[in-house]
Design an enzyme around this catalytic site. Structure first.
Site, PDB file in Angstrom:
ATOM      1  CE  LYS A 100      49.805  12.936 -44.630  1.00 25.42           C
ATOM      2  NZ  LYS A 100      48.496  12.875 -45.114  1.00 25.42           N
TER       3      LYS A 100
ATOM      4  CE  LYS B 277      43.105  13.036 -40.138  1.00 26.51           C
ATOM      5  NZ  LYS B 277      42.169  13.942 -40.763  1.00 26.51           N
TER       6      LYS B 277
ATOM      7  CE  LYS C 190      45.376  19.566 -40.104  1.00 26.66           C
ATOM      8  NZ  LYS C 190      45.092  18.778 -41.264  1.00 26.66           N
TER       9      LYS C 190
HETATM   10  P1  TYM Z   1      43.670  16.975 -46.823  1.00 26.35           P
HETATM   11  O1  TYM Z   1      42.830  18.099 -46.343  1.00 26.35           O
HETATM   12  O2  TYM Z   1      44.427  16.189 -45.809  1.00 26.35           O
HETATM   13  O3  TYM Z   1      44.709  17.444 -47.903  1.00 26.35           O
HETATM   14  C1  TYM Z   1      44.314  18.246 -48.997  1.00 26.35           C
HETATM   15  C2  TYM Z   1      45.133  17.951 -50.232  1.00 26.35           C
HETATM   16  O4  TYM Z   1      46.517  18.164 -49.997  1.00 26.35           O
HETATM   17  C3  TYM Z   1      47.253  16.990 -50.355  1.00 26.35           C
HETATM   18  N1  TYM Z   1      48.384  16.842 -49.425  1.00 26.35           N
HETATM   19  C4  TYM Z   1      49.645  16.625 -49.808  1.00 26.35           C
HETATM   20  N2  TYM Z   1      50.203  16.513 -51.042  1.00 26.35           N
HETATM   21  C5  TYM Z   1      51.545  16.328 -51.105  1.00 26.35           C
HETATM   22  N3  TYM Z   1      52.339  16.235 -50.006  1.00 26.35           N
HETATM   23  C6  TYM Z   1      51.823  16.340 -48.755  1.00 26.35           C
HETATM   24  N4  TYM Z   1      52.623  16.280 -47.695  1.00 26.35           N
HETATM   25  C7  TYM Z   1      50.421  16.548 -48.617  1.00 26.35           C
HETATM   26  N5  TYM Z   1      49.585  16.700 -47.553  1.00 26.35           N
HETATM   27  C8  TYM Z   1      48.350  16.880 -48.072  1.00 26.35           C
HETATM   28  C9  TYM Z   1      46.242  15.851 -50.176  1.00 26.35           C
HETATM   29  O5  TYM Z   1      46.600  14.719 -50.933  1.00 26.35           O
HETATM   30  C10 TYM Z   1      44.978  16.494 -50.685  1.00 26.35           C
HETATM   31  O6  TYM Z   1      44.897  16.460 -52.092  1.00 26.35           O
HETATM   32  N6  TYM Z   1      40.003  13.667 -47.500  1.00 26.35           N
HETATM   33  C11 TYM Z   1      40.709  14.808 -48.072  1.00 26.35           C
HETATM   34  C12 TYM Z   1      39.804  16.011 -48.307  1.00 26.35           C
HETATM   35  C13 TYM Z   1      38.607  15.695 -49.132  1.00 26.35           C
HETATM   36  C14 TYM Z   1      38.597  15.481 -50.551  1.00 26.35           C
HETATM   37  C15 TYM Z   1      37.229  15.207 -50.885  1.00 26.35           C
HETATM   38  C16 TYM Z   1      39.591  15.484 -51.542  1.00 26.35           C
HETATM   39  C17 TYM Z   1      37.335  15.553 -48.681  1.00 26.35           C
HETATM   40  N7  TYM Z   1      36.507  15.272 -49.739  1.00 26.35           N
HETATM   41  C18 TYM Z   1      36.855  14.949 -52.205  1.00 26.35           C
HETATM   42  C19 TYM Z   1      39.200  15.219 -52.865  1.00 26.35           C
HETATM   43  C20 TYM Z   1      37.851  14.958 -53.193  1.00 26.35           C
HETATM   44  C21 TYM Z   1      41.805  15.218 -47.107  1.00 26.35           C
HETATM   45  O7  TYM Z   1      41.746  14.938 -45.925  1.00 26.35           O
HETATM   46  O8  TYM Z   1      42.766  15.974 -47.692  1.00 26.35           O
END
Ligand code: TYM
Length: 337
Positions: A201, A119, A204
């Protein structure tokens, strides 16, 4: 008469940032696996809005997407009666514990986080403190609820491991304050790759390679028909992620939405080329997303219902979060109010 004691359910918690529209990676990597667990576990799922402002957001879009995300959680099968669904900023304990855990998370640990490196490369004009300390807030999100499992996609494994390290460090100083949780990562769907570039991966930030949950079906079909497949001469559907990343990614998506194994998929498409396989995956994805899209738009139209869900969710979440925070404040030596 013998008394029957119901064993306490194990706890699950996870969140997604409402920083963009939900996509197939979020659904297959995370949400789909949450919905099936409500009876077995006590579940907490939230919209991680505090995290989103580490990157500049348009305020009106953020508000809209947060509510849309909640509607989509419910449409994906998360029943608000059985799951605690809430908005992160409604439970101030997240920010409060986040500060405390910042002081127990090392600079070197934060510097090694892949998401920070990615990022900060993408947003060079805004490499702010929040972007750097993001994992300490994520550790707080998790540890407040004393969960056993954190169901996420593969890309969040590193943050979950840091959360465990921070919890262990804190417990070593103050005694058993936090449960040390395990990341819960499914084999199929844990890393969905971009349809335009199967070595990075799905995300968005690359809309051409990304399928959104609420996307129109014609557009979804176009993206699958155009999906990059491999430049081998074989033109056959075979699972080999290193050799054939494009086809293997499509097989992963097809397996996740249909529940079929890679063997079954290879048999189903034996003798067919990519020209047959790609639209078939598109059709399967459209069928899986159709009921979600329809249900989400109905739910979104009922603003009172949504408000009741997030108000009730915040109340239930705050009850647990407050208990943990009080314990932490006491342990570190803050005077009780
Ligand atoms: P975020 O918002 O980027 O993504 C949310 C969830 O989607 C999964 N994910 C994917 N899984 C498979 N293939 C992909 N291409 C893909 N893109 C996204 C992510 O692994 C995630 O499970 N930091 C976290 C959000 C967060 C969080 C937490 C998660 C904040 N606090 C506490 C768990 C527990 C994040 O940025 O995910």
């Amino acid at each position: 008469m013998e008394e029957t004691v119901t064993p306490k359910k194990k706890v699950m918690l996870s969140g997604i940032q409402p920083s963009g529209e939900l996509h197939l990676g979020n659904y297959l990597g995370a949400i789909k696996n949450w919905a099936a667990r409500a009876d077995e576990f006590e579940c907490y799922y939230f919209m991680a809005d505090l995290h989103t402002i580490t990157v500049r957001q348009n305020p009106a879009d953020l508000r809209r997407r947060t509510l849309e995300q909640l509607a989509q959680y419910i449409a994906c099968g998360l029943d608000p009666q059985k799951n605690t669904l809430f908005i992160q900023s409604h439970v101030p304990e997240h920010a409060q514990l986040g500060w405390v855990l910042n002081c127990y998370t090392m600079f070197g640990e934060l510097s090694r986080m892949t998401q920070f490196k990615d990022k900060s490369a993408k947003h060079q004009e805004n490499i702010n403190g929040g972007l750097f300390t993001y994992p300490a807030l994520m550790a707080a999100d998790i540890l407040l609820y004393q969960p056993d499992y954190v169901p996420v996609g593969e890309d969040q494994k590193q943050h979950c491991e840091l959360t465990r390290d921070v919890a262990i460090r804190f417990n070593n100083i103050y005694g058993d304050v936090f449960k040390v949780p395990e990341p819960y990562i499914q084999k199929v769907g844990a890393r969905i790759m971009s349809l335009g570039n199967p070595t990075s991966k799905m995300s968005k930030s690359d809309p051409a390679g990304c399928v959104f949950l609420l996307e129109d079906e014609n557009s979804i079909m176009k993206k699958f028909k155009r999906a990059i497949t491999d430049s081998d001469t074989e033109n056959c559907v075979r699972y080999a992620p290193d050799e054939k990343p494009g086809v293997s990614n499509l097989m992963g998506i097809y397996a996740a939405v249909t529940g079929k194994s890679y063997d079954e998929i290879e048999k189903e498409f034996a003798g067919c080329g990519y020209g047959v396989f790609k639209p078939a995956v598109g059709e399967a994805v459209c069928s899986a997303l159709r009921p979600i899209r329809e249900e989400a738009s109905k739910i979104l139209a009922d603003k009172t219902y949504l408000k009741n869900v997030y108000t009730d969710g915040a109340e239930r979440a705050a009850y647990i979060a407050h208990k943990t925070l009080r314990k932490v404040y006491k342990k570190v030596g803050f005077v009780e109010r």
